[in-house]
Design an enzyme around this catalytic site. Structure first.
Site, PDB file in Angstrom:
ATOM      1  CG  ASN A   8      42.494  48.368  53.629  1.00 15.01           C
ATOM      2  OD1 ASN A   8      41.258  48.128  52.989  1.00 15.01           O
ATOM      3  ND2 ASN A   8      43.405  49.139  52.763  1.00 15.01           N
ATOM      4  NE  ARG A  92      40.484  52.048  51.202  1.00 18.15           N
ATOM      5  CZ  ARG A  92      40.740  51.263  50.112  1.00 18.15           C
ATOM      6  NH1 ARG A  92      40.869  50.169  50.262  1.00 18.15           N
ATOM      7  NH2 ARG A  92      40.416  51.932  49.170  1.00 18.15           N
ATOM      8  CG  HIS A 181      42.748  56.907  45.689  1.00 23.65           C
ATOM      9  ND1 HIS A 181      42.772  57.165  44.322  1.00 23.65           N
ATOM     10  CD2 HIS A 181      42.865  55.827  46.202  1.00 23.65           C
ATOM     11  CE1 HIS A 181      43.145  55.877  43.924  1.00 23.65           C
ATOM     12  NE2 HIS A 181      43.101  54.899  45.022  1.00 23.65           N
ATOM     13  NE  ARG A 242      39.448  50.256  40.040  1.00 19.99           N
ATOM     14  CZ  ARG A 242      40.039  50.482  40.998  1.00 19.99           C
ATOM     15  NH1 ARG A 242      40.649  51.898  41.013  1.00 19.99           N
ATOM     16  NH2 ARG A 242      39.876  49.850  42.097  1.00 19.99           N
ATOM     17  CD  GLU A 385      45.552  55.353  51.037  1.00 22.90           C
ATOM     18  OE1 GLU A 385      44.359  55.822  50.809  1.00 22.90           O
ATOM     19  OE2 GLU A 385      46.574  54.665  50.312  1.00 22.90           O
TER      20      GLU A 385
END
Length: 397
Positions: A8, A92, A181, A242, A385
């Site tokens: 990642n 990823r 996601h 965010r 993940e």
């Protein structure tokens, strides 16, 4: 043995895990960060022996040098790549646009497409691509697989992904909902079916991925039919830094009245909003701790956070036409019992109930937190993940 290395990659760092798929165990994990700075950092853990190492004294010029540092950590601490050779490397990649609806073997054409899609994810795709290219130099003889955050949501219907702006302009510049996601939502929905002992094809599930980034997804029979993040990860739920949903005209207003240029506005909404903007801290643990000590501002921020989640839960029940399970996952969702209870309080009319004793029980395993016999299952299912990326990479090697 069938090991997959999962990478990642960010602009100045990358995380990695070596996963043995025969029994789905993590053999090693680590982090290489401060790439390009005067002093880089590496962290490495051998999960088989518990040995850990760190190095904060070396300069790491680029991602290729970062992979050399990772290889040195494996050589020093293990496990040995000779005993556990990666049969694939899974990467990823944040944005796959409309080009990629599944994991894909990395070719020159795929690299070009990821680069082209950087216009939609300028903070993520270039860094993902740097990691891919460096990893291909380090592991030249194994397949490399790109696993896209957006791929799972390619099943959205046009009515769900379309924004009501000029259609030609939107198509030309790829302005539509993509969702993110997706790797987590896919993994968690499948684990939910496994936990319940029911076919995924017959389940209507709302997954709440609540971490520093946060998103909701409505999953019908294993297919994503709605999700809260949009063209970028900015839309939707309140997050650590965010804003989530905001009237687009607020951007124009702040440009005119506060004198903020568009770079400043983009930074504000992505890095200076959410819980951070409301309270001064983007860490849910800090905000909840302050609220527990009577801080009114923190309690108000938590109310805003919960309100937005409930808004999406109600909307997704309507879109699904029923509901079998609400599932919490990711750092906040998995570990914050108070937030889970208070978020779902008052939704009993939808069949959604939380058992306080079950909810307070801490565990790293998937678990039920609704009462026995409740019409809707409420679960906590830890996401993984990296394992999902490893599975998808192995399927294409």
């Amino acid at each position: 043995m069938s090991a997959v290395l999962v990478v990642n990659s960010g602009s100045s760092s990358f995380k990695y895990q070596l996963i043995e798929l025969d029994d789905e165990t993590t053999l090693a994990s680590g982090l290489v960060e401060r790439i390009g700075e005067a002093v880089g950092q590496t962290r490495h853990r051998n999960h088989l022996t518990g040995a850990e190492s760190s190095n904060d004294s070396q300069s790491i010029a680029d991602h290729a040098a970062g992979f050399e540092a990772m290889m040195a950590a494996f050589a020093a601490q293990g496990p040995s790549f000779e005993e556990h050779p990666p049969t694939a490397v899974g990467h990823r990649v944040v944005h796959g646009g409309v080009d990629f609806d599944r994991a894909t073997l990395v070719t020159d054409e795929v690299e070009k497409a990821i680069d082209r899609l950087s216009a939609l994810a300028p903070l993520h795709n270039p860094a993902n691509l740097q990691g891919i290219r460096a990893a291909k130099e380090a592991f030249a003889d194994v397949p490399h697989v790109a696993v896209f955050d957006t791929a799972f949501h390619q099943t959205l219907a046009p009515a769900a992904y379309t924004y009501a702006i000029d259609a030609e302009l939107a198509e030309k510049h790829h302005v539509r909902r993509f969702g993110f996601h997706g790797t987590s939502h896919k993994y968690v929905s499948e684990k939910t079916a496994e936990f319940l002992g029911r076919p995924l094809a017959e389940l209507k599930i709302i997954v709440l991925h609540l971490g520093n980034g946060a998103s909701a997804a409505a999953i019908d029979g294993g297919r994503s039919i709605e999700t809260s993040m949009g063209m970028t990860p900015l839309e939707g739920l309140v997050m650590g830094t965010r804003s989530g949903d905001i009237d687009p005209a607020a951007v124009f207003h702040l440009h005119r009245e506060a004198g903020l240029d568009f770079d400043e506005l983009e930074t504000l909404l992505n890095k200076g909003s959410g819980l951070l903007g409301l309270t001064g801290s983007g860490d849910m643990r800090d905000v909840q701790d302050s609220a527990s000590r009577g801080d009114a501002v923190s309690e108000w921020a938590l109310a805003v956070y919960r309100h937005r989640i409930r808004h999406y839960v109600g909307a997704y029940v309507a879109q699904l036409g029923g509901l079998d399970a609400v599932v919490f996952t990711a750092g906040v969702g998995e570990n914050n019992a108070l937030l889970r209870r208070r978020t779902l309080a008052g939704l009993e009319f939808l069949g959604i109930r939380v058992d306080d004793d079950r909810n307070e029980l801490a565990s790293r395993d998937a678990r039920r937190i609704s009462p026995e016999g409740a019409p809707v299952e409420v679960l906590v299912v830890p996401t993984n993940e990296e394992l999902e990326i490893a599975r998808q990479a192995a399927a294409l090697r």
